[in-house]
Design an enzyme around this catalytic site. Sequence first.
Site, PDB file in Angstrom:
ATOM      1  N   MET A 185      -8.052  10.174   8.879  1.00 51.76           N
ATOM      2  CA  MET A 185      -8.530  10.586   7.312  1.00 51.76           C
ATOM      3  C   MET A 185      -9.507  11.680   7.768  1.00 51.76           C
ATOM      4  SD  MET A 185      -9.659   6.681   6.084  1.00 51.76           S
ATOM      5  CE  MET A 185     -10.010   5.903   7.404  1.00 51.76           C
ATOM      6  N   ASP A 232       0.660  -1.063  -0.070  1.00 49.73           N
ATOM      7  CA  ASP A 232       0.098   0.096  -0.029  1.00 49.73           C
ATOM      8  C   ASP A 232       0.933   1.358  -0.028  1.00 49.73           C
ATOM      9  OD1 ASP A 232      -2.673  -0.917   0.423  1.00 49.73           O
ATOM     10  OD2 ASP A 232      -2.916   0.895   1.600  1.00 49.73           O
ATOM     11  N   LYS A 243      -2.267   3.720  -4.084  1.00 53.08           N
ATOM     12  CA  LYS A 243      -2.797   4.775  -5.002  1.00 53.08           C
ATOM     13  C   LYS A 243      -2.323   4.960  -6.177  1.00 53.08           C
ATOM     14  CE  LYS A 243      -4.541   8.616  -2.687  1.00 53.08           C
ATOM     15  NZ  LYS A 243      -4.254   9.920  -1.842  1.00 53.08           N
TER      16      LYS A 243
HETATM   17  N1  SAH Z   1      -4.034   1.436   9.071  1.00 53.92           N
HETATM   18  C1  SAH Z   1      -3.561   2.642   9.381  1.00 53.92           C
HETATM   19  C2  SAH Z   1      -4.527   3.863   9.054  1.00 53.92           C
HETATM   20  C3  SAH Z   1      -5.148   3.737   7.971  1.00 53.92           C
HETATM   21  S1  SAH Z   1      -6.194   4.945   7.314  1.00 53.92           S
HETATM   22  C4  SAH Z   1      -2.967   2.914  10.752  1.00 53.92           C
HETATM   23  O1  SAH Z   1      -3.333   1.959  11.550  1.00 53.92           O
HETATM   24  O2  SAH Z   1      -2.165   3.734  11.102  1.00 53.92           O
HETATM   25  C5  SAH Z   1      -5.241   6.289   6.827  1.00 53.92           C
HETATM   26  C6  SAH Z   1      -5.296   7.149   7.715  1.00 53.92           C
HETATM   27  O3  SAH Z   1      -4.082   6.952   8.861  1.00 53.92           O
HETATM   28  C7  SAH Z   1      -4.485   8.517   7.025  1.00 53.92           C
HETATM   29  O4  SAH Z   1      -5.661   9.383   6.419  1.00 53.92           O
HETATM   30  C8  SAH Z   1      -4.251   9.509   8.353  1.00 53.92           C
HETATM   31  O5  SAH Z   1      -4.920   9.948   9.269  1.00 53.92           O
HETATM   32  C9  SAH Z   1      -3.476   8.309   9.070  1.00 53.92           C
HETATM   33  N2  SAH Z   1      -1.949   8.018   9.141  1.00 53.92           N
HETATM   34  C10 SAH Z   1      -1.432   6.857   8.480  1.00 53.92           C
HETATM   35  N3  SAH Z   1      -0.042   7.107   8.536  1.00 53.92           N
HETATM   36  C11 SAH Z   1       0.299   8.295   9.044  1.00 53.92           C
HETATM   37  C12 SAH Z   1       1.300   8.969   9.387  1.00 53.92           C
HETATM   38  N4  SAH Z   1       2.604   8.710   9.049  1.00 53.92           N
HETATM   39  N5  SAH Z   1       1.332  10.431   9.875  1.00 53.92           N
HETATM   40  C13 SAH Z   1      -0.056  10.831  10.175  1.00 53.92           C
HETATM   41  N6  SAH Z   1      -1.157  10.168   9.786  1.00 53.92           N
HETATM   42  C14 SAH Z   1      -0.911   9.063   9.327  1.00 53.92           C
END
Ligand code: SAH
Length: 256
Positions: free
Chosen positions: A188, A51, A73
């Site tokens: 998100m 991903d 993406k």
């Molecule tokens: N499975 C992931 C979340 C997926 S949804 C987890 O557990 O972290 C995707 C969202 O995760 C993004 O829109 C953002 O809100 C957050 N996100 C993921 N990686 C991030 C990062 N490095 N810094 C800030 N937000 C992050």
Amino acid sequence: MNRSIPRPTEGSLAPLEAGTVTLVGGGPGDPGLLTVAGLQALQQADVVLVDHLAPQESLAQCRPDCEQVWVGKLPRGEFVAQERINELLVKHALAGRRVVRFKGGDNFVFGRGGEEWQACAQAGVAVRIIPGVTSSVAAPALAGIPVTHRSLVQGFTVVSGHVPPGDPRSQLDWAALAATRTTLVVLMGVKYLPQIAEALVQHGMDPQTPAAVVERAGQPQMRQVRGPLGQIATLSRDVHPPAVTVIGEVAGLQLG
Ligand code: SAH
């Protein structure tokens, strides 16, 4: 002895088996925040479905003959459909390969890991999960914000902001969220932060409540913006996803 509790050697560090799928949480993006078991799984994989939020640097740890399939993406901003990803997982596993599904954070936190597990189970493919460091906790932490803090807050609530409050697709009760007295962590939620902040204030949350937006946590481009809830959307208007929003007294802490 309770056989349902695996000993460590039978658990996350057990070698991957042919014809199985392993869901690996990659953490927020810093390759150092991938777990030991996650790294080992990548090193053993025959195929990795990756991903865009998974730590790309860690892919250098894969075997040279490992097939890396990009399902994040696309350049045009589109995504590979989830049904297609499920099909690919099953197809490669049924061909006898050791398949790793490599995602950002934790696969079960807004990561569709449950759906992928179900698709594999329906096809008779065994699944393992290697939990990851979720950005919902790690992004605040890397910004110096503890999601709980003794005497300040006794819990935290993680929600998705991918649809705005009031949208027919939203299942969230924003009045309840405004009243929880727990730290609120929104994933998100960049696009709809103005609507989210407004809904919380309308439902009685103090507009002076501290808030923070943490962008690209664990990555070299990491930034954070702090401010009161009533102004956080304006203050963070040039923030781009991925970012996590933290709302609550902990977002006002300066630990150092
Ligand atoms: N499975 C992931 C979340 C997926 S949804 C987890 O557990 O972290 C995707 C969202 O995760 C993004 O829109 C953002 O809100 C957050 N996100 C993921 N990686 C991030 C990062 N490095 N810094 C800030 N937000 C992050």
